[in-house]
Design a protein around this motif. Structure first.
Motif, PDB file in Angstrom:
ATOM      1  N   VAL A   5      53.392  40.989 114.846  1.00 56.45           N
ATOM      2  CA  VAL A   5      54.087  40.121 115.792  1.00 56.45           C
ATOM      3  C   VAL A   5      55.271  40.888 116.346  1.00 56.45           C
ATOM      4  N   SER A   6      55.395  40.904 117.660  1.00 59.47           N
ATOM      5  CA  SER A   6      56.569  41.525 118.273  1.00 59.47           C
ATOM      6  C   SER A   6      57.109  40.573 119.328  1.00 59.47           C
ATOM      7  N   TYR A   7      58.405  40.665 119.534  1.00 61.41           N
ATOM      8  CA  TYR A   7      59.002  39.815 120.556  1.00 61.41           C
ATOM      9  C   TYR A   7      60.122  40.553 121.264  1.00 61.41           C
ATOM     10  N   ASP A   8      60.350  40.124 122.476  1.00 63.16           N
ATOM     11  CA  ASP A   8      61.456  40.611 123.281  1.00 63.16           C
ATOM     12  C   ASP A   8      62.185  39.370 123.773  1.00 63.16           C
ATOM     13  N   ILE A   9      63.343  39.107 123.205  1.00 62.78           N
ATOM     14  CA  ILE A   9      64.130  37.921 123.533  1.00 62.78           C
ATOM     15  C   ILE A   9      65.335  38.358 124.360  1.00 62.78           C
ATOM     16  N   ASN A  10      65.530  37.740 125.501  1.00 61.80           N
ATOM     17  CA  ASN A  10      66.660  38.045 126.361  1.00 61.80           C
ATOM     18  C   ASN A  10      67.934  37.508 125.710  1.00 61.80           C
ATOM     19  N   SER A  37      62.375  43.995 116.056  1.00 65.15           N
ATOM     20  CA  SER A  37      61.675  42.809 116.557  1.00 65.15           C
ATOM     21  C   SER A  37      60.174  42.910 116.343  1.00 65.15           C
ATOM     22  N   VAL A  38      59.778  43.536 115.229  1.00 63.43           N
ATOM     23  CA  VAL A  38      58.365  43.726 114.907  1.00 63.43           C
ATOM     24  C   VAL A  38      58.141  43.340 113.448  1.00 63.43           C
ATOM     25  N   PHE A  39      57.130  42.497 113.216  1.00 60.35           N
ATOM     26  CA  PHE A  39      56.834  41.996 111.880  1.00 60.35           C
ATOM     27  C   PHE A  39      55.357  42.175 111.560  1.00 60.35           C
ATOM     28  N   GLU A  40      55.080  42.578 110.323  1.00 56.18           N
ATOM     29  CA  GLU A  40      53.716  42.625 109.809  1.00 56.18           C
ATOM     30  C   GLU A  40      53.528  41.387 108.952  1.00 56.18           C
ATOM     31  N   CYS A  41      52.440  40.664 109.192  1.00 59.45           N
ATOM     32  CA  CYS A  41      52.212  39.403 108.482  1.00 59.45           C
ATOM     33  C   CYS A  41      50.767  39.318 108.014  1.00 59.45           C
ATOM     34  N   LYS A  42      50.585  38.835 106.800  1.00 59.16           N
ATOM     35  CA  LYS A  42      49.246  38.546 106.292  1.00 59.16           C
ATOM     36  C   LYS A  42      49.139  37.031 106.207  1.00 59.16           C
ATOM     37  N   VAL A  43      48.307  36.447 107.053  1.00 61.74           N
ATOM     38  CA  VAL A  43      48.217  35.000 107.185  1.00 61.74           C
ATOM     39  C   VAL A  43      46.756  34.573 107.281  1.00 61.74           C
ATOM     40  N   ASP A  44      46.516  33.295 106.976  1.00 64.52           N
ATOM     41  CA  ASP A  44      45.191  32.744 107.241  1.00 64.52           C
ATOM     42  C   ASP A  44      45.217  32.131 108.648  1.00 64.52           C
ATOM     43  N   GLU A  45      44.110  31.618 109.100  1.00 64.73           N
ATOM     44  CA  GLU A  45      44.023  31.105 110.480  1.00 64.73           C
ATOM     45  C   GLU A  45      45.014  29.970 110.730  1.00 64.73           C
TER      46      GLU A  45
END
Length: 96
Positions: A5-10, A37-45
């Motif tokens: 997940v990455s984001y760019d927030i003003n 602003s970058v996250f590694e995540c292990k998630v289910d649906e």
């Protein structure tokens, strides 16, 4: 599933800085920060859908951007890192 997940927030105003802090807190509930602003995540649906919904609720679509990358089952082969790496193996043991 393993996602990035990455984001760019003003952050030109205080509302943007608040959105930035909220986005980071939400992402930390699902994974680990690997860059600012970058996250590694292990998630289910279900967790994936909830994460996307929570982030979508806080962003300003006119100035902010979210990106989600599904890395697949063989994600370890797709990740290459150079330089200082403070990330841990999300599937490894957490014994210190």
């Amino acid at each position: 599933m393993y996602i990035l997940v990455s984001y760019d927030i003003n952050t030109i105003d205080s509302d943007g800085k608040r959105r930035l802090r909220k986005a980071a807190k939400i992402c930390l509930n699902y994974g680990q920060r690997v860059q600012n602003s970058v996250f590694e995540c292990k998630v289910d649906e279900g967790q994936y859908l909830l994460l996307k919904h929570q982030l979508y609720e806080i962003i300003n679509e006119t100035v902010d951007n979210l990106r989600f990358y599904r890395l697949g089952k063989n994600y370890k082969k797709n990740i290459e890192s150079m330089g200082f790496n403070k990330a841990f193996d999300i599937e490894g043991s957490l014994i210190l």
